[in-house]
Design a protein around this motif. Structure first.
Motif, short mmCIF file in Angstrom:
data_model
loop_
_atom_site.label_atom_id
_atom_site.label_comp_id
_atom_site.label_asym_id
_atom_site.label_seq_id
_atom_site.Cartn_x
_atom_site.Cartn_y
_atom_site.Cartn_z
N TYR A 167 0.80 -1.22 0.00
CA TYR A 167 0.00 0.00 0.00
C TYR A 167 0.83 1.27 0.00
O TYR A 167 0.30 2.37 0.05
N VAL A 168 2.16 1.13 -0.09
CA VAL A 168 3.00 2.33 -0.12
C VAL A 168 2.91 3.10 -1.45
O VAL A 168 3.10 4.31 -1.45
N PRO A 169 2.58 2.47 -2.57
CA PRO A 169 2.60 3.22 -3.83
C PRO A 169 1.71 4.46 -3.84
O PRO A 169 2.09 5.48 -4.42
N VAL A 170 0.56 4.40 -3.19
CA VAL A 170 -0.32 5.57 -3.21
C VAL A 170 0.35 6.76 -2.51
O VAL A 170 0.33 7.89 -3.01
N GLY A 171 1.00 6.48 -1.36
CA GLY A 171 1.74 7.54 -0.68
C GLY A 171 2.87 8.07 -1.55
O GLY A 171 3.05 9.28 -1.67
N ILE A 172 3.60 7.17 -2.20
CA ILE A 172 4.71 7.59 -3.06
C ILE A 172 4.20 8.48 -4.18
O ILE A 172 4.73 9.57 -4.41
N GLN A 173 3.14 8.03 -4.85
CA GLN A 173 2.61 8.79 -5.98
C GLN A 173 2.17 10.19 -5.56
O GLN A 173 2.48 11.17 -6.22
N SER A 174 1.43 10.27 -4.42
CA SER A 174 0.96 11.60 -4.05
C SER A 174 2.12 12.43 -3.52
O SER A 174 2.17 13.64 -3.74
N GLY A 175 3.10 11.77 -2.87
CA GLY A 175 4.29 12.49 -2.44
C GLY A 175 5.03 13.09 -3.62
O GLY A 175 5.42 14.26 -3.60
N ILE A 176 5.19 12.30 -4.66
CA ILE A 176 5.89 12.77 -5.85
C ILE A 176 5.14 13.94 -6.47
O ILE A 176 5.73 14.97 -6.81
N ALA A 177 3.81 13.79 -6.56
CA ALA A 177 3.01 14.85 -7.18
C ALA A 177 3.14 16.17 -6.40
O ALA A 177 3.35 17.23 -6.99
N VAL A 178 3.04 16.09 -5.06
CA VAL A 178 3.12 17.32 -4.27
C VAL A 178 4.53 17.91 -4.32
O VAL A 178 4.72 19.11 -4.50
N LEU A 179 5.52 17.03 -4.22
CA LEU A 179 6.91 17.50 -4.17
C LEU A 179 7.31 18.20 -5.47
O LEU A 179 8.07 19.17 -5.45
N ARG A 180 6.79 17.71 -6.60
CA ARG A 180 7.15 18.32 -7.88
C ARG A 180 6.64 19.75 -7.96
O ARG A 180 7.11 20.53 -8.77
N GLN A 181 5.65 20.10 -7.13
CA GLN A 181 5.13 21.47 -7.17
C GLN A 181 5.83 22.37 -6.17
O GLN A 181 5.52 23.55 -6.08
N ILE A 182 6.73 21.82 -5.39
CA ILE A 182 7.39 22.64 -4.37
C ILE A 182 8.76 23.05 -4.87
O ILE A 182 9.54 22.23 -5.34
N ASP A 183 9.04 24.34 -4.78
CA ASP A 183 10.29 24.91 -5.23
C ASP A 183 11.46 24.21 -4.54
O ASP A 183 11.57 24.25 -3.32
N PRO A 184 12.35 23.57 -5.33
CA PRO A 184 13.46 22.84 -4.69
C PRO A 184 14.37 23.75 -3.88
O PRO A 184 15.09 23.30 -3.00
N SER A 185 14.35 25.07 -4.17
CA SER A 185 15.29 25.93 -3.45
C SER A 185 14.94 26.03 -1.97
O SER A 185 15.79 26.41 -1.16
N ILE A 186 13.69 25.68 -1.59
CA ILE A 186 13.36 25.68 -0.16
C ILE A 186 14.20 24.63 0.55
O ILE A 186 14.75 24.88 1.63
N GLU A 187 14.35 23.46 -0.09
CA GLU A 187 15.18 22.43 0.52
C GLU A 187 16.67 22.78 0.41
O GLU A 187 17.45 22.48 1.30
N ILE A 222 5.20 18.44 2.56
CA ILE A 222 4.34 17.52 1.83
C ILE A 222 3.35 16.85 2.77
O ILE A 222 2.86 15.75 2.50
N ALA A 223 3.03 17.54 3.85
CA ALA A 223 2.09 16.98 4.82
C ALA A 223 0.77 16.47 4.21
O ALA A 223 0.29 15.42 4.63
N PRO A 224 0.21 17.15 3.20
CA PRO A 224 -1.04 16.61 2.64
C PRO A 224 -0.85 15.23 2.03
O PRO A 224 -1.69 14.35 2.19
N ALA A 225 0.29 15.05 1.32
CA ALA A 225 0.56 13.74 0.74
C ALA A 225 0.83 12.72 1.83
O ALA A 225 0.39 11.57 1.75
N PHE A 226 1.55 13.15 2.87
CA PHE A 226 1.83 12.28 4.00
C PHE A 226 0.52 11.83 4.63
O PHE A 226 0.30 10.64 4.91
N PHE A 227 -0.39 12.77 4.79
CA PHE A 227 -1.70 12.47 5.35
C PHE A 227 -2.43 11.44 4.51
O PHE A 227 -2.90 10.42 5.03
#
Lengths: 558, 353
Positions: free
Chosen positions: A432-452, A474-479
């Motif tokens: 069941y990890v793929p759903v978390g991975i997919q939404s994590g990837i989707a959210v992370l791609r929208q976050i400016d990498p310069s914050i990290e 990425i708390a929403p994806a984590f949720f």
């Protein structure tokens, strides 16, 4: 090329914690996702200690198995079409039209996603079975049988239409309504606008939703087991029966491979062909605008369809709740608490076990998902694509195949896990990890990498950056990863049924046993308990995440 | 203590998605003195941001060396380099309030609470953010967010400050104000700083030295005055300020000839008489009058910009020249189509061989 790989590894090695973590994750995916599949494949070619293709030949020759394949495929195709139709209408009405009660309708429509696997099947038996409320008591039919093709299709549509709805909702919400406005503006009629603009733009999304439902339907175990009946064999229950009934592991494995092929094909098309063809017309401006391409009567007709589906969902749940408090459905409707007494007396161990499995696997799955998403999106390393593929592969592998794979892989040295808590937890985590991975990837791609990068620049190493910056962002994806993992752990059956033991039993398996022995009241009571636990858990997870990110006003949950 | 930076033969080659590769930074050598503010200036895609990211440690050089003081930094991961970077997008942590944003790096160093408190409070004062400590970043304007990003950097007392187009998302007025503040702060703290921008006015106003880059190569390095007065080539001349580049011929010692007109100029490269050269005429160093001048032309376009009037004049036999006249409200405007005479100020002409 190997030069690039070496320099990538050298870069990564500057952050040893991350390198170790990556190695552990890659190894676990190899052992707990890929290796069991390999074992199933080998078992299908290994009949009576001989390497042979006889298993497949026999399957092709016997009508039972041919029918099982045809039946599974045709059910999956029809369920896919009906679910997508319902999902599209619901998504269109609830995202694009101005109608009353949208939020309520939305939640009712997605309710089946969080319910245990037998709710719809048991409701259907309550309503349309031999002693069904509608068929027997209202219509007085004596020879109506719900078992077979139509029963499975109805039950699966009810179970999977919400998945199509959610995925199409995303598609329709991301289509800019100004495109429709533009078409109307240059003189297209509403009908032309829909068929020449809106529909073609959502077509890749429709195909994708269809394939997802197709995969789910092929893999579905609970509905067919209850409603298919002896005259209508289907692949997933058949593979289970071969192993538990006839102790024929290699036949079960062969059926599992046959089941795997269409699912993997659909997955490959969905992921590598359709995913690149999604039209997302993000303009940066709010796209929430009411569609003007629907006339008033049409609007209320569509609204009627959506409301009807919502009423059906509500009715199915009402029936389950009433059934859980009813003496003997069909004969004696006296209210009783006997079924719940049974659940908390005889069934108490399975309640506890299920909770332990869910509580242990949920945080592991949630954090693993976010970690993999972080590594895949933000780090460069050799085999990155392979890691991403391996980690989401299990989404497309039917639970039956996974279950057979796990008993084949972990029943003998070097890794013996059968009968333990670990095998259930590992199975659930990697399944069941793929759903978390997919939404994590989707959210992370929208976050400016310069914050990290800013965090690193201020002295944080890779893991600190992940913990203190990435994860909160990425708390929403984590949720959603956590909720999905918990819900699935509470409601899983198809793989779990091979892995439960006297020590570790699950509620869903109990539900199945009760249905099997005709005690629908007890199974309804179990289902109610599962639903209540799931709803409470969603509340707790959402409370914890909100507390943890309480400074955050940017990161909000839908 | 702040560090000098030495860059020796630095290269960066990116593999490109299509197969080949992109040579983003080509064999760059630079020496940046301790405490100096140096700007990397160039059009987009010139490699300036890649160079900055290599200094920060976000990109690894393909070859060459990078030194902070005497220490070679090539293999040093970004989190231990002791640089502090202000990002173009501010990159303020959206889940932390202003105080926590600024305290982020200090907390990673496990400083005592009281010390963190004191340092953060002082830096918030220095950057004009006192009173905003408890605000969440999305309650701040762009300028305030940029101050948070700046405060977060200087509180670390880094060896090197890095700026990646920090003001490009701000409106014009705020941009001018912020660059004055950044310059003052940098001079007060005396931290070696590297500042990337594509805005030549920003570069001129803020820098001790400017590095002009194009296609991964350094075109010129010098103080703002040097670069403006004596651009090394046509690209620099055209990129820094506006320039009329006119064909000319060496006529003798300190004399050139443009379209038959002889002009005495201060510096001429050592070239034989008759050699063809380019003369750089700055628009503000050309005098315009109704009668009497070395060149004659017709006004083709006038733009009144308030502080100046910008003319496009078609000069007989020499094509179009830009001419800027200051205080046009008083000087009066020539209308399009009218005949004018032009007289370049000889002392400002720069000759390119």
């Amino acid at each position: 090329m190997s030069g690039t790989a070496r320099s990538q590894l050298r870069l990564l090695a500057r952050d040893p914690v991350l390198l170790v973590l990556l190695t552990v994750i890659a190894l676990s995916i190899a052992v707990f996702v890929v290796y069991p599949l390999v074992k199933v494949f080998m078992a299908s070619l290994h009949v009576n200690d001989v390497w042979t293709l006889d298993g497949y030949r026999e399957l092709a020759e016997r009508r039972l198995y041919r029918n099982a394949l045809v039946n599974s495929l045709s059910v999956a195709a029809l369920v896919g079409i009906i679910s997508v139709a319902i999902g599209y209408v619901a998504a269109f009405v609830l995202t694009r039209l101005e109608v009353p009660g949208k939020t309520l309708l939305h939640y009712i429509t997605i309710l089946p996603i969080v319910s245990p696997p037998f709710v719809s099947a048991v409701s259907i038996l309550f309503l349309f079975g031999f002693n069904g409320l509608v068929t027997r008591q209202l219509l007085g039919l004596n020879d109506f049988s719900i078992y077979g093709f139509h029963g499975v299709v109805i039950s699966q549509v009810f179970t999977f239409a919400p998945i199509a709805y959610l995925s199409l909702r995303g598609v329709l919400a991301s289509l800019s309504p100004t495109l429709e406005d533009a078409a109307l503006n240059i003189g297209a009629t509403r009908w032309q606008t829909f068929w020449k603009v809106t529909f073609p733009l959502s077509l890749p999304g429709i195909a994708s939703a269809f394939l997802v439902v197709f995969i789910e339907s092929m893999a579905d175990f609970g509905n067919p087991l209850v409603l298919a009946g002896a005259a209508f064999p289907m692949l997933a229950p058949q593979a289970y029966l071969e192993i538990t009934g006839s102790f024929n592991l290699s036949r079960g494995a062969t059926l599992a491979i046959v089941l795997l092929i269409p699912s993997m094909t659909a997955f490959a098309i969905q992921r590598y062909y359709l995913a690149k063809r999604q039209y997302i017309t993000v303009t940066g401006k709010p796209t929430a605008s009411t569609s003007k391409i629907v006339s008033n009567p049409m609007k209320w007709l569509l609204y009627g369809i959506v409301s009807f589906f919502a009423v059906l969902v509500t009715a199915f749940y009402a029936v389950i709740i009433v059934g859980a408090f009813t003496q003997v459905w069909g004969f004696n409707y006296t209210p009783t608490l006997a079924h719940f007494r049974y659940v908390f007396d005889v069934g108490l161990d399975s309640v506890k076990d299920t909770l332990i499995v869910a509580i242990v696997s949920t945080p592991i799955s949630g954090i693993l998902g976010m970690l993999v998403a972080f590594l895949v999106v933000r780090r460069v390393f050799p085999g990155r694509t392979a890691l991403e593929f391996g980690s989401i592969l299990s989404f497309a592998v039917p639970g039956t195949v996974v279950g057979i794979g796990y008993i084949l892989a972990f029943n003998a040295p070097p890794i013996i896990l059968t009968g333990t808590l670990a095998i259930l937890v590992l199975c659930f985590v990697f399944r069941y990890v793929p759903v978390g991975i997919q939404s994590g990837i989707a959210v992370l791609r929208q976050i400016d990498p310069s914050i990290e990068e800013a965090a690193q620049n201020l002295g944080a190493n890779g893991l600190t950056t992940f913990r203190k910056v990435t994860l909160p962002l990425i708390a929403p994806a984590f949720f959603s990863g956590l909720v999905y993992a918990f819900v699935r752990a509470m409601t899983a059956i198809s793989a779990a049924i091979f892995l439960v033991s006297a020590n570790w039993n699950l509620m869903t398996v109990q539900i199945l046993n009760q249905v099997g022995s005709g005690r629908l009241g007890v199974s309804a009571a179990f289902s109610v308990v599962v639903i209540v636990i799931v709803l409470i858990a969603i509340g707790i997870i959402s409370f914890l995440i909100n507390r943890w990110t309480r400074h955050t006003s940017m990161v909000r949950f839908q | 203590m702040t560090d000098s930076i030495r860059i020796v033969g630095l290269n960066k080659v990116f593999p490109s998605p299509g197969g080949g590769s992109v040579h983003a930074v080509k064999d760059i050598n630079l020496d940046i003195g301790a405490g100096k503010l140096v700007t990397l200036l160039g059009p987009s895609g010139c490699g300036k941001t890649t160079l900055l990211r290599m200094i920060a440690g976000f990109e690894e050089p393909s070859s060459g060396d990078l030194f902070f003081g005497e220490r070679r930094m090539n293999e040093e991961p970004p989190n231990t380099r002791d640089t502090a970077m202000v990002f173009q997008s501010y990159a303020v942590f959206p889940h932390l309030n202003v105080f926590e944003n600024v305290a982020f790096g200090l907390r990673l160093r496990h400083l005592p609470k009281a010390e963190i408190e004191a340092k953060v409070t002082r830096v918030l004062e220095q950057t004009g953010l006192e009173g905003y400590a408890k605000r969440s970043p999305n309650q701040l304007s762009g300028g305030q967010q940029q101050r948070v990003a700046l405060a977060r950097c200087i509180v670390m007392e880094p060896k090197v400050l890095l700026f990646d187009e920090p003001l490009s998302n701000l409106d014009a007025k705020l941009r001018e104000q912020m660059r004055v503040e950044i310059r003052e702060l940098q001079q007060r703290l005396g931290i070696t700083s590297i500042y990337v921008t594509h805005d030549q006015v920003e570069a001129m106003s803020i820098s001790d030295e400017i590095v002009i880059m194009k296609s991964g190569v350094v075109e010129q390095l010098g103080t703002p005055q040097e670069i403006y007065a004596r651009p090394a080539n046509r690209f620099v001349a055209d990129f820094i300020g506006k320039a009329n580049i006119v064909e000319a011929r060496i006529a003798g010692k300190n004399t050139i000839e443009i379209n038959g007109v002889s002009i005495g100029v201060p510096l001429v490269p050592e070239l034989p008489a008759g050699a063809e050269v380019s003369a750089i005429l700055r628009p503000e160093a050309i005098h315009l009058s109704a009668e009497g001048g070395q060149f004659r032309g017709i006004v083709r376009r006038v733009m009144f910009l308030g502080n100046i009037a910008e003319y496009l004049v078609e000069v007989d036999g020499l094509g179009n020249w830009l001419v800027d006249i200051s205080n046009p409200a008083e000087a009066g405007l020539f209308q399009a189509g009218s005949q004018v005479f032009l007289e370049p100020s000889a002392g400002s002409i720069h000759i390119l061989g």
